[in-house]
Design a protein around this motif. Structure first.
Motif, PDB file in Angstrom:
ATOM      1  N   ASP A 103       0.861  -1.188   0.000  1.00 58.76           N
ATOM      2  CA  ASP A 103       0.000   0.000   0.000  1.00 58.76           C
ATOM      3  C   ASP A 103       0.894   1.233   0.000  1.00 58.76           C
ATOM      4  N   SER A 104       0.365   2.382   0.319  1.00 59.07           N
ATOM      5  CA  SER A 104       1.095   3.637   0.161  1.00 59.07           C
ATOM      6  C   SER A 104       2.291   3.788   1.095  1.00 59.07           C
ATOM      7  N   THR A 105       2.375   2.944   2.125  1.00 55.98           N
ATOM      8  CA  THR A 105       3.496   3.051   3.062  1.00 55.98           C
ATOM      9  C   THR A 105       4.184   1.722   3.350  1.00 55.98           C
ATOM     10  N   THR A 106       3.805   0.651   2.652  1.00 55.34           N
ATOM     11  CA  THR A 106       4.245  -0.686   3.047  1.00 55.34           C
ATOM     12  C   THR A 106       4.824  -1.475   1.883  1.00 55.34           C
ATOM     13  N   LEU A 107       5.935  -2.180   2.158  1.00 58.13           N
ATOM     14  CA  LEU A 107       6.562  -3.074   1.199  1.00 58.13           C
ATOM     15  C   LEU A 107       6.652  -4.476   1.779  1.00 58.13           C
ATOM     16  N   ILE A 150      19.767  -2.329  -0.794  1.00 62.70           N
ATOM     17  CA  ILE A 150      19.726  -1.353  -1.885  1.00 62.70           C
ATOM     18  C   ILE A 150      18.426  -1.486  -2.670  1.00 62.70           C
ATOM     19  N   LEU A 151      18.016  -2.730  -2.970  1.00 60.18           N
ATOM     20  CA  LEU A 151      16.773  -2.941  -3.710  1.00 60.18           C
ATOM     21  C   LEU A 151      15.567  -2.469  -2.893  1.00 60.18           C
ATOM     22  N   VAL A 152      15.550  -2.784  -1.597  1.00 61.89           N
ATOM     23  CA  VAL A 152      14.427  -2.374  -0.748  1.00 61.89           C
ATOM     24  C   VAL A 152      14.312  -0.856  -0.710  1.00 61.89           C
ATOM     25  N   SER A 153      15.424  -0.169  -0.454  1.00 57.86           N
ATOM     26  CA  SER A 153      15.378   1.285  -0.327  1.00 57.86           C
ATOM     27  C   SER A 153      15.055   1.950  -1.662  1.00 57.86           C
ATOM     28  N   SER A 154      15.562   1.403  -2.756  1.00 63.62           N
ATOM     29  CA  SER A 154      15.282   1.972  -4.074  1.00 63.62           C
ATOM     30  C   SER A 154      13.812   1.783  -4.450  1.00 63.62           C
ATOM     31  N   THR A 155      13.268   0.612  -4.141  1.00 59.76           N
ATOM     32  CA  THR A 155      11.848   0.368  -4.410  1.00 59.76           C
ATOM     33  C   THR A 155      10.980   1.293  -3.567  1.00 59.76           C
ATOM     34  N   ALA A 156      11.381   1.494  -2.316  1.00 62.39           N
ATOM     35  CA  ALA A 156      10.653   2.423  -1.445  1.00 62.39           C
ATOM     36  C   ALA A 156      10.688   3.841  -2.016  1.00 62.39           C
ATOM     37  N   ARG A 157      11.834   4.252  -2.493  1.00 60.99           N
ATOM     38  CA  ARG A 157      11.952   5.590  -3.095  1.00 60.99           C
ATOM     39  C   ARG A 157      10.993   5.741  -4.269  1.00 60.99           C
ATOM     40  N   ASP A 158      11.016   4.764  -5.167  1.00 63.71           N
ATOM     41  CA  ASP A 158      10.171   4.847  -6.356  1.00 63.71           C
ATOM     42  C   ASP A 158       8.683   4.855  -6.002  1.00 63.71           C
ATOM     43  N   HIS A 204       6.716   5.850   5.715  1.00 63.65           N
ATOM     44  CA  HIS A 204       5.750   6.941   5.663  1.00 63.65           C
ATOM     45  C   HIS A 204       5.781   7.565   4.269  1.00 63.65           C
ATOM     46  N   ILE A 205       4.742   8.282   3.936  1.00 62.54           N
ATOM     47  CA  ILE A 205       4.668   8.904   2.617  1.00 62.54           C
ATOM     48  C   ILE A 205       5.671  10.059   2.535  1.00 62.54           C
ATOM     49  N   ASP A 206       6.440  10.077   1.469  1.00 57.58           N
ATOM     50  CA  ASP A 206       7.429  11.135   1.250  1.00 57.58           C
ATOM     51  C   ASP A 206       7.663  11.241  -0.255  1.00 57.58           C
ATOM     52  N   SER A 207       8.334  12.297  -0.666  1.00 63.80           N
ATOM     53  CA  SER A 207       8.597  12.467  -2.092  1.00 63.80           C
ATOM     54  C   SER A 207       9.832  11.668  -2.499  1.00 63.80           C
ATOM     55  N   PRO A 208       9.818  11.085  -3.694  1.00 64.55           N
ATOM     56  CA  PRO A 208      11.010  10.371  -4.167  1.00 64.55           C
ATOM     57  C   PRO A 208      12.267  11.232  -4.153  1.00 64.55           C
ATOM     58  N   GLU A 209      12.113  12.529  -4.407  1.00 64.64           N
ATOM     59  CA  GLU A 209      13.270  13.423  -4.423  1.00 64.64           C
ATOM     60  C   GLU A 209      13.886  13.549  -3.030  1.00 64.64           C
TER      61      GLU A 209
END
Length: 301
Positions: free
Chosen positions: A94-98, A107-115, A193-198
């Motif tokens: 969902d919008s905050t969960t992986l 690296i994959l987890v954090s990059s997927t979270a960013r996207d 939490h919800i945040d901007s990819p940037e």
């Protein structure tokens, strides 16, 4: 238990089961002996069936990237389990969960979270390991730990039973959990939490730059060697005890970060472990503080 004594005891598998498997190439120090058996399961059912059928007397150990581990020179008894591509996926729930496979990298987890615009998981970018290891060791860096973001994990117990465990079940403390002996983490659900990819990328860049500046990333190392004692920094205690650059055989205390041990090229695991024990002795003598190993040391003594 030697591998040659075990062939008849091994259950049939759909994945890959290798006897007398060299482990040095699979760990960051690039040292150590062989596993009696290395099992790379095809999927979770293959792993569960294998453990259910395996003689309960045979020990089992999970191996991720081997980034915070010393494999002793005499090798590892029993079965070492390494999760491959089937366990390396990361999906947004969902919008905050992986939901992340036990073999997925930080690296994959954090990059997927960013996207996905999910903040709060940036610290996983800085831990060179897999989700299974993070969950087991309450991995953390830059002020955050797995216990802050984990909602639930799925494990395969030594009995072969699959079970969901909460952070409360794992009874997390600093770099430690009460994960049952022989259990293998096959997935974990993280919430941010919800945040901007940037903004997320900016924080990941800050963390990456800080690591590059302070840690010997381009060497054969095992990450942070000792746990930080309450209110203290392990690296500072090591430095004050005069251990910067100290060597035993081919092992050395890093000049760049004194809580890192490095293989200068021809170290054995015995060299690395002996160096760590000498550092502990000198720190105790100098400051009265008894450092605890953070690096996992496995295998026959």
């Amino acid at each position: 238990m030697a591998a040659e004594a075990l062939p008849q005891a091994m259950p049939e598998v759909r994945g890959k089961l290798t006897p007398d498997a060299p482990l040095a190439k699979l760990v960051w120090f690039k040292t150590g002996g062989c596993a009696d058996w290395l099992f790379e399961p095809a999927d979770a059912d293959d792993l569960s069936d294998f453990l259910r059928a395996l003689d309960p007397a045979i020990p089992v150990m999970a191996l991720g990237f081997g980034s915070n581990m010393i494999v002793r020179d005499s090798g590892v008894p029993g079965v070492v389990i390494r999760l491959g591509k089937a366990f390396a996926g990361v999906e947004r729930i969902d919008s905050t969960t992986l939901r992340c496979g036990g073999g997925a990298s930080g690296i994959l987890v954090s990059s997927t979270a960013r996207d996905a615009g999910i903040g709060g998981l940036e610290f996983l970018r800085s831990i060179p390991g897999t989700v299974g290891g993070f969950v087991r060791m309450n991995g953390g860096a830059y002020g955050r730990e797995v216990k802050d973001v984990l909602r639930v994990c799925e494990v395969v117990l030594r009995s072969g039973q699959r079970k969901f465990l909460s952070p409360e079940d794992l009874a997390y403390t600093y770099r430690h959990s009460e994960l049952p002996e022989g259990a293998v983490v096959i997935s974990a659900t993280f919430r941010g939490h919800i945040d901007s990819p940037e903004a997320i990328q900016a924080e990941m860049d800050r963390i990456a730059a800080a690591r590059e500046a302070s840690q010997p990333l381009r060497t054969k190392t095992g990450g942070s060697t000792f746990k930080n004692p309450e209110g203290l920094k392990a690296w500072q205690l090591v430095d004050e005890a005069g251990c910067r650059g100290l060597t035993v055989g081919g092992a050395q205390v890093s000049e760049k970060h004194t809580n890192f041990l490095i293989n200068t090229g021809d170290a054995t695991s015995s060299d690395i472990e002996a160096l760590g024990e000498e550092v502990r002795r000198r720190v105790k003598q100098n400051s009265g503080v008894e450092l605890e190993w953070e690096i996992q040391r496995v295998g026959r003594k």
